[in-house]
Scaffold this motif. Structure first.
Motif, PDB file in Angstrom:
ATOM      1  N   GLN A   1      39.417  26.110 -27.435  1.00 13.85           N
ATOM      2  CA  GLN A   1      38.593  26.810 -28.442  1.00 13.85           C
ATOM      3  C   GLN A   1      37.314  26.962 -27.702  1.00 13.85           C
ATOM      4  N   ARG A   2      36.663  25.991 -26.951  1.00 14.04           N
ATOM      5  CA  ARG A   2      35.417  26.081 -26.343  1.00 14.04           C
ATOM      6  C   ARG A   2      35.396  27.524 -25.530  1.00 14.04           C
ATOM      7  N   THR A   3      36.330  27.985 -24.904  1.00 17.07           N
ATOM      8  CA  THR A   3      36.305  29.204 -24.181  1.00 17.07           C
ATOM      9  C   THR A   3      36.250  30.327 -25.005  1.00 17.07           C
ATOM     10  N   ALA A   4      37.227  30.198 -25.977  1.00 19.13           N
ATOM     11  CA  ALA A   4      37.294  31.207 -27.168  1.00 19.13           C
ATOM     12  C   ALA A   4      35.823  31.653 -27.536  1.00 19.13           C
ATOM     13  N   ASP A   5      35.339  30.412 -28.108  1.00 24.14           N
ATOM     14  CA  ASP A   5      33.945  30.511 -28.864  1.00 24.14           C
ATOM     15  C   ASP A   5      33.003  31.262 -27.753  1.00 24.14           C
ATOM     16  N   ALA A   6      32.856  30.749 -26.574  1.00 24.72           N
ATOM     17  CA  ALA A   6      31.910  31.145 -25.468  1.00 24.72           C
ATOM     18  C   ALA A   6      32.157  32.567 -25.423  1.00 24.72           C
TER      19      ALA A   6
ATOM     20  N   GLY B   1      33.423  34.816 -27.333  1.00 30.42           N
ATOM     21  CA  GLY B   1      33.320  35.694 -28.644  1.00 30.42           C
ATOM     22  C   GLY B   1      34.840  36.257 -28.715  1.00 30.42           C
TER      23      GLY B   1
ATOM     24  N   GLU C   1      38.266  37.397 -30.477  1.00 29.44           N
ATOM     25  CA  GLU C   1      38.463  37.627 -32.186  1.00 29.44           C
ATOM     26  C   GLU C   1      39.708  36.735 -32.455  1.00 29.44           C
TER      27      GLU C   1
ATOM     28  N   ASP D   1      42.254  23.986 -30.087  1.00 32.66           N
ATOM     29  CA  ASP D   1      41.456  22.943 -29.496  1.00 32.66           C
ATOM     30  C   ASP D   1      42.254  21.818 -28.664  1.00 32.66           C
TER      31      ASP D   1
END
Length: 209
Positions: free
Chosen positions: A112-117, A119, A121, A164
């Motif tokens: 989840q951290r990588t996906a958020d960083a 962006g 979709e 996550d």
């Protein structure tokens, strides 16, 4: 406290008891015991720092020419890490991450951290994906990576899953590898070749008749 943390604490206590037992069996002076314990503490601290900052150390190695990942001609080569796996420096929508290349993973998986960083979709529709991992069954969300770059290789609109429950682990799966012209392991080196047919098609399309 997780099961993994409990196991680590048990191993730590066991190691301390073993060291103390060896010291008292030799009946050293109190000063020698203290010096030995300080020495072990320094070694443990250095080991922890190496593990905790492994990504930064990998980046430093790349900057001074000690990289395990190189592009030679049209080929990307990745040397096997000491842990027996192949780790790649990957750009996800321009954000760099160190990712495990796993031919046993059907689809690329992101924390989840990588996906958020990056962006990434997350798909609004569809059901979540249930994945069987070493830590049990994990529910993950479907997502799409607009652009993934690994050395001289590139994939656009690549399907992925995000959870996550992956912790800090990011994985390049078979849905990326299957788009390549070829991939193979020679000795302790993973060799990734681009799909030459796509390059030929692009060249032909750009050449006027």
């Amino acid at each position: 406290m997780s099961d993994g943390q409990s196991v680590n604490i048990i191993w730590l206590i066991g190691g301390i008891i073993l060291v103390l037992s060896a010291l008292f069996a030799r009946r050293p002076s109190l000063g020698a015991i203290i010096r030995s314990l300080i020495g072990w503490a320094i070694v443990a601290g250095l080991a922890y720092m190496v593990v905790d900052h492994r990504d930064q150390l990998a980046d430093l190695a790349a900057r001074i020419g000690l990289s395990d990942q190189k592009v030679e001609g049209g080929t990307t080569r990745i040397r096997m890490s000491p842990d027996g796996h192949f780790w790649a420096r990957v750009q996800l929508n321009g954000v760099e991450r160190r990712m495990l290349i796993d031919s046993g993973a059907t689809i690329t998986a992101l924390s989840q951290r990588t996906a958020d960083a990056a962006g990434i979709e997350i798909s609004d529709g569809g059901f979540p994906v249930m994945l069987n991992t070493a830590n049990g069954t994990v529910m993950a969300k479907r997502a799409t990576i607009k652009k993934l770059q690994l050395g001289n290789l590139e994939a656009n609109d690549l399907n992925a899953v995000v959870s996550d429950r992956f912790g800090n682990l990011d994985v390049v799966g078979m849905n990326f590898l299957s788009q390549l012209g070829s991939w193979r392991v020679e000795g302790s080196t993973l060799i990734l070749e681009p799909d030459q047919s796509e390059a030929s098609d692009a060249t032909n399309a750009a050449t006027p008749s």
